[in-house]
Design an enzyme around this catalytic site. Structure first.
Site, PDB file in Angstrom:
ATOM      1  N   GLY A   1      29.856 -14.648  13.018  1.00 30.49           N
ATOM      2  CA  GLY A   1      29.089 -15.643  12.254  1.00 30.49           C
ATOM      3  C   GLY A   1      29.563 -15.856  10.833  1.00 30.49           C
ATOM      4  O   GLY A   1      28.825 -16.385  10.010  1.00 30.49           O
TER       5      GLY A   1
ATOM      6  N   ASN B   1      31.582 -18.018   9.774  1.00 29.75           N
ATOM      7  CA  ASN B   1      31.614 -19.460   9.479  1.00 29.75           C
ATOM      8  C   ASN B   1      30.214 -20.022   9.273  1.00 29.75           C
ATOM      9  O   ASN B   1      30.018 -20.890   8.431  1.00 29.75           O
ATOM     10  CB  ASN B   1      32.366 -20.216  10.572  1.00 29.75           C
ATOM     11  CG  ASN B   1      33.857 -19.992  10.431  1.00 29.75           C
ATOM     12  OD1 ASN B   1      34.483 -20.563   9.548  1.00 29.75           O
ATOM     13  ND2 ASN B   1      34.408 -19.107  11.252  1.00 29.75           N
TER      14      ASN B   1
ATOM     15  N   LYS C   1      24.241 -22.954  34.157  1.00 27.27           N
ATOM     16  CA  LYS C   1      24.486 -23.528  32.825  1.00 27.27           C
ATOM     17  C   LYS C   1      23.568 -24.715  32.553  1.00 27.27           C
ATOM     18  O   LYS C   1      23.064 -24.907  31.452  1.00 27.27           O
ATOM     19  CB  LYS C   1      25.956 -23.966  32.740  1.00 27.27           C
ATOM     20  CG  LYS C   1      26.343 -24.516  31.381  1.00 27.27           C
ATOM     21  CD  LYS C   1      27.805 -24.910  31.284  1.00 27.27           C
ATOM     22  CE  LYS C   1      28.694 -23.705  31.170  1.00 27.27           C
ATOM     23  NZ  LYS C   1      30.039 -24.040  30.651  1.00 27.27           N
TER      24      LYS C   1
ATOM     25  N   MET D   1      31.491 -18.908  22.475  1.00 20.69           N
ATOM     26  CA  MET D   1      32.524 -18.531  23.443  1.00 20.69           C
ATOM     27  C   MET D   1      32.249 -19.052  24.861  1.00 20.69           C
ATOM     28  O   MET D   1      32.342 -18.308  25.833  1.00 20.69           O
ATOM     29  CB  MET D   1      32.692 -17.001  23.462  1.00 20.69           C
ATOM     30  CG  MET D   1      33.068 -16.418  22.120  1.00 20.69           C
ATOM     31  SD  MET D   1      34.561 -17.157  21.419  1.00 20.69           S
ATOM     32  CE  MET D   1      35.787 -16.362  22.446  1.00 20.69           C
ATOM     33  N   ARG D   2      31.909 -20.324  24.946  1.00 17.28           N
ATOM     34  CA  ARG D   2      31.535 -20.908  26.223  1.00 17.28           C
ATOM     35  C   ARG D   2      31.929 -22.369  26.245  1.00 17.28           C
ATOM     36  O   ARG D   2      31.836 -23.034  25.210  1.00 17.28           O
ATOM     37  CB  ARG D   2      30.011 -20.880  26.275  1.00 17.28           C
ATOM     38  CG  ARG D   2      29.383 -20.328  27.424  1.00 17.28           C
ATOM     39  CD  ARG D   2      27.920 -20.019  27.140  1.00 17.28           C
ATOM     40  NE  ARG D   2      27.753 -18.588  27.145  1.00 17.28           N
ATOM     41  CZ  ARG D   2      27.799 -17.870  28.250  1.00 17.28           C
ATOM     42  NH1 ARG D   2      27.949 -18.422  29.425  1.00 17.28           N
ATOM     43  NH2 ARG D   2      27.678 -16.558  28.179  1.00 17.28           N
TER      44      ARG D   2
ATOM     45  N   ASN E   1      33.796 -28.735  16.970  1.00 22.15           N
ATOM     46  CA  ASN E   1      34.188 -27.343  17.216  1.00 22.15           C
ATOM     47  C   ASN E   1      35.268 -26.934  16.223  1.00 22.15           C
ATOM     48  O   ASN E   1      36.128 -27.740  15.849  1.00 22.15           O
ATOM     49  CB  ASN E   1      34.732 -27.201  18.643  1.00 22.15           C
ATOM     50  CG  ASN E   1      35.197 -25.789  18.952  1.00 22.15           C
ATOM     51  OD1 ASN E   1      34.483 -24.819  18.705  1.00 22.15           O
ATOM     52  ND2 ASN E   1      36.415 -25.656  19.486  1.00 22.15           N
TER      53      ASN E   1
ATOM     54  N   HIS F   1      38.522 -24.479  15.545  1.00 21.05           N
ATOM     55  CA  HIS F   1      39.517 -23.738  16.324  1.00 21.05           C
ATOM     56  C   HIS F   1      40.635 -23.243  15.399  1.00 21.05           C
ATOM     57  O   HIS F   1      41.160 -24.020  14.596  1.00 21.05           O
ATOM     58  CB  HIS F   1      40.084 -24.630  17.428  1.00 21.05           C
ATOM     59  CG  HIS F   1      41.009 -23.889  18.325  1.00 21.05           C
ATOM     60  ND1 HIS F   1      40.562 -23.020  19.311  1.00 21.05           N
ATOM     61  CD2 HIS F   1      42.357 -23.836  18.369  1.00 21.05           C
ATOM     62  CE1 HIS F   1      41.598 -22.484  19.920  1.00 21.05           C
ATOM     63  NE2 HIS F   1      42.707 -22.958  19.365  1.00 21.05           N
TER      64      HIS F   1
HETATM   65  C1  GRF Z   1      36.706 -18.564  14.367  1.00 16.61           C
HETATM   66  O1  GRF Z   1      37.998 -18.066  14.183  1.00 16.61           O
HETATM   67  C2  GRF Z   1      36.725 -19.884  15.099  1.00 16.61           C
HETATM   68  O2  GRF Z   1      37.847 -20.654  14.799  1.00 16.61           O
HETATM   69  C3  GRF Z   1      36.758 -19.444  16.542  1.00 16.61           C
HETATM   70  O3  GRF Z   1      35.913 -18.326  16.585  1.00 16.61           O
HETATM   71  C4  GRF Z   1      35.919 -17.671  15.323  1.00 16.61           C
HETATM   72  C5  GRF Z   1      34.490 -17.472  14.887  1.00 16.61           C
HETATM   73  O4  GRF Z   1      34.398 -16.604  13.796  1.00 16.61           O
HETATM   74  N1  GRF Z   1      36.373 -20.525  17.408  1.00 16.61           N
HETATM   75  P1  GRF Z   1      33.003 -16.275  13.129  1.00 16.61           P
HETATM   76  O5  GRF Z   1      32.058 -15.790  14.231  1.00 16.61           O
HETATM   77  O6  GRF Z   1      32.470 -17.531  12.490  1.00 16.61           O
HETATM   78  O7  GRF Z   1      33.264 -15.207  12.117  1.00 16.61           O
END
Ligand code: GRF
Length: 189
Positions: free
Chosen positions: A11, A13, A65, A90-91, A107, A109
């Site tokens: 988390g 981000n 789902k 992660m889905r 999203n 990435h």
């Molecule tokens: C990030 O590197 C994002 O690009 C990827 O998953 C990671 C999530 O990191 N999709 P966090 O949980 O926000 O620390």
């Protein structure tokens, strides 16, 4: 603009977005919901400390789902969410949410898409030996990291980098780029 963040892990981000809102760097935006599919994910504790509303669920408690995405769709509606931000969710998003949220779901990435989609994008780039990689924010479609690109930033791979130092540089760029992308979306609304 009211946003929901979907996350499954650390988390960092989500915290970067929330910090940017608190510092008034991200304006006209509120973080109104965390959606998380793992009870034990560290992000769950973080949002509790910050009093951010959450919906934490166990996919195995639902028949499929479609069933859990129907509940998520209701939560998003109740919270009057305008934009969904996937940050380490992660889905693959399924048809229930895609149909309702197309064009309003982004999203994050950790590569310069279309290079290195899928899991372990940083490791993939490192093992390939590229001189440059980066971060992408893109709209979500039914594929794995395939939707239209909204914002990208490059990160150089320097001679003294290790896979760990590269990952750190990429995460730092993510923490800048994702709030910027949200602000851009809000300005273009
Ligand atoms: C990030 O590197 C994002 O690009 C990827 O998953 C990671 C999530 O990191 N999709 P966090 O949980 O926000 O620390």
């Amino acid at each position: 603009m009211r946003i929901a963040v979907f996350a499954s892990g650390r988390g960092s981000n989500l915290l970067a977005i929330h910090d940017a809102i608190l510092a008034d760097e991200l304006q006209g935006v509120s973080l109104d919901l965390l959606v998380c599919d793992r009870l034990e994910a560290p992000v769950v504790e973080e949002v509790k400390k910050r009093y951010i509303p959450d919906f934490i669920f166990r996919p195995q408690d639902f028949p499929d789902k479609k069933a859990f995405e129907t509940v998520i769709a209701e939560k998003l509606k109740t919270a009057a969410i305008d934009l969904v931000v996937l940050a380490g969710y992660m889905r693959l998003v399924g048809s229930v949410l895609l149909e309702k949220w197309e064009g309003r779901m982004i999203n994050l990435h950790p590569s310069l898409l279309p290079l290195f989609p899928g899991k372990d994008a940083i490791g993939q780039a490192w093992r390939t030996g590229v001189k440059e990689t980066g971060v992408t924010v893109h709209f979500v479609d039914a594929g794995m990291d395939t939707g239209n690109i909204f914002l990208q930033r490059k990160v150089s791979v320097d001679p003294d980098d290790t896979e760990e130092s590269l990952a750190e540089k990429i995460h730092n760029v993510e923490h800048q780029l994702l709030p910027e992308a949200i602000q851009k979306f809000q300005q273009e609304l």
